[in-house]
Design a protein around this motif. Structure first.
Motif, short mmCIF file in Angstrom:
data_model
loop_
_atom_site.label_atom_id
_atom_site.label_comp_id
_atom_site.label_asym_id
_atom_site.label_seq_id
_atom_site.Cartn_x
_atom_site.Cartn_y
_atom_site.Cartn_z
N GLY A 10 0.70 -1.16 0.12
CA GLY A 10 -0.02 0.10 -0.13
C GLY A 10 0.82 1.32 0.04
O GLY A 10 0.56 2.17 -0.85
N LEU A 24 1.34 1.36 -4.09
CA LEU A 24 0.12 2.00 -4.61
C LEU A 24 0.45 3.52 -4.08
O LEU A 24 -0.50 4.38 -4.61
CB LEU A 24 -1.09 1.48 -3.51
N GLU A 28 -0.52 4.76 -1.37
CA GLU A 28 -1.45 5.17 -0.66
C GLU A 28 -1.39 5.00 0.91
O GLU A 28 -1.63 3.84 1.19
CB GLU A 28 -2.92 4.41 -1.23
N LEU A 32 -3.70 2.77 2.98
CA LEU A 32 -3.70 1.52 2.84
C LEU A 32 -2.78 0.67 3.37
O LEU A 32 -2.59 -0.49 3.30
CB LEU A 32 -3.96 1.16 1.27
N CYS A 33 -1.67 1.46 4.17
CA CYS A 33 -0.73 0.49 4.79
C CYS A 33 -0.97 -0.70 5.72
O CYS A 33 -1.95 -0.48 6.31
CB CYS A 33 -0.03 1.88 5.83
#
Length: 372
Positions: A106, A110, A112, A115-116
């Motif tokens: 993530g 990504l 983002e 979204l870790c």
């Protein structure tokens, strides 16, 4: 000299009173970390749900609270700048995002942070294990290296800054994920809690032609009107979900809403949200449906060419935008109306109860109040 221990309100047993106790703080500060003296913590509905035991997988004991603002009292190496490059020093007043690792899929692929896979919320940190306290119901808290911090402007109230750390940035991200508000659009906000009220205000400020807010109780709905709702629907009075859908259909001339934002959660909310959407409308899911969720009519999603978009909390970018939103719209919306009078740590239980019973929109705890 930096503190070695902190007084905190511990949750040791779901549903039980919080226990005031001394909790250790880390002996050493890794690069990028800090210790803050908590000035204000604003409570979130999640804090009340955790306290009530709605998330029994959370390991106890913990220190609740994930919306807070504090003053830097100790800095680890390489911790002298905030996310925007402003200097951070002893005495700086800061807010911060949940910590992220920077190396999972993530984060690294990504790009983002929200979204870790290793995202560090306050309620993910046991109070009996290092680093002990990253929650807000504490006199002092540890600020992890991966928690990006932002220096707060001198004229911003503590309550506003703290609430930006979850409630406001979550709404900011939801609107961004939706693609914003088209001029003159019809927006339905499902929920009249803190997120729903901020979402109502942002829909109005964003150029919506019609804003419909569903929720309860009546006090929160009156506030929704003050925050820009053209029409309010009391879900405690209109208990049938199909009737609520019909009311929105009537209010929109049988066309439906261009944007429906779920910031309430609940078993029927997503089904209702999809049915309330106009052709090519967007339904943004922020709330948790919980067990026994009603089936979402995918035939409606297909036949109306709807977008159903998930939106999870927010990252440091959303936090920065949340702070700007609060400041930029301060002359249009009475943000102070969201917040209850502050109480000290000894009364954190009553603050949680007020959130659980919806007696408060945003209960406020100031850990400094009982310090002589």
């Amino acid at each position: 000299m930096r503190p070695k221990v902190t007084r905190a309100a511990l949750l040791r047993e779901f549903g039980a009173p919080l226990e005031l106790a001394e909790v250790p703080l880390p002996d050493e500060l890794p690069p990028g970390s800090a210790i803050v003296r908590v000035r204000t913590t604003t409570l979130c509905g999640t804090d009340a749900h955790l306290w009530q035991g709605a998330m029994p997988f959370v390991a106890l004991p913990i220190v609740l609270g994930h919306e807070m603002v504090g003053e830097i009292v100790a800095l680890g190496p390489y911790a002298g700048q905030d996310a925007l490059g402003a200097p951070v020093e002893i005495g700086s007043r800061v807010v911060w995002s949940e910590s992220v690792c920077g190396h999972c899929h993530g984060c690294a692929v990504l790009r983002e942070p929200v979204l870790c896979a290793n995202r560090g919320y306050g309620f993910s940190q046991r109070a009996d294990r290092w680093p002990f306290v990253i929650g807000g119901l504490s006199e002092y808290a540890y600020l992890p290296p991966g928690a990006h911090r932002v220096v707060v402007a001198d004229d911003m109230p503590d309550t506003w800054a703290a609430s930006a750390g979850c409630a406001v940035k979550t709404v900011v991200r939801a609107f961004a994920n939706a693609g914003g508000v088209d001029p003159g659009a019809t927006v339905v906000v499902q929920g009249s809690g803190p997120l729903g009220l901020v979402a109502t205000a942002l829909a109005r400020a964003g150029g919506a032609g019609q804003v419909i807010t569903l929720g309860g109780p009546s006090g929160r709905l009156r506030m929704a009107t003050a925050f820009g709702a053209d029409t309010i629907i009391d879900v405690t009075a209109v208990t049938d979900s199909d009737e609520r859908v019909a009311m929105v259909e009537e209010l929109t001339g049988a066309r439906g809403a261009d944007l429906v934002i779920d910031v309430a959660g609940g078993p029927t909310v997503n089904r209702e949200g999809v049915l309330m959407c106009a052709q090519r409308g967007t339904h943004v899911v922020v709330g948790l449906a919980g067990p026994g969720a009603a089936a979402v009519p995918m035939d409606v999603v297909m036949s109306r060419e709807l977008r159903v978009v998930g939106s999870l909390n927010g990252d440091v970018g959303d936090l920065v935008r949340a702070l700007r939103l609060l400041t930029g719209l301060a002359d249009r919306f009475a943000w102070d109306a969201l917040f209850s009078d502050p109480v000290g740590l000894a009364d954190a239980d009553s603050a949680l109860k007020d959130m659980a019973t919806m007696a408060a929109v945003k209960a406020v705890v100031d850990p400094r109040m009982e310090i002589s």
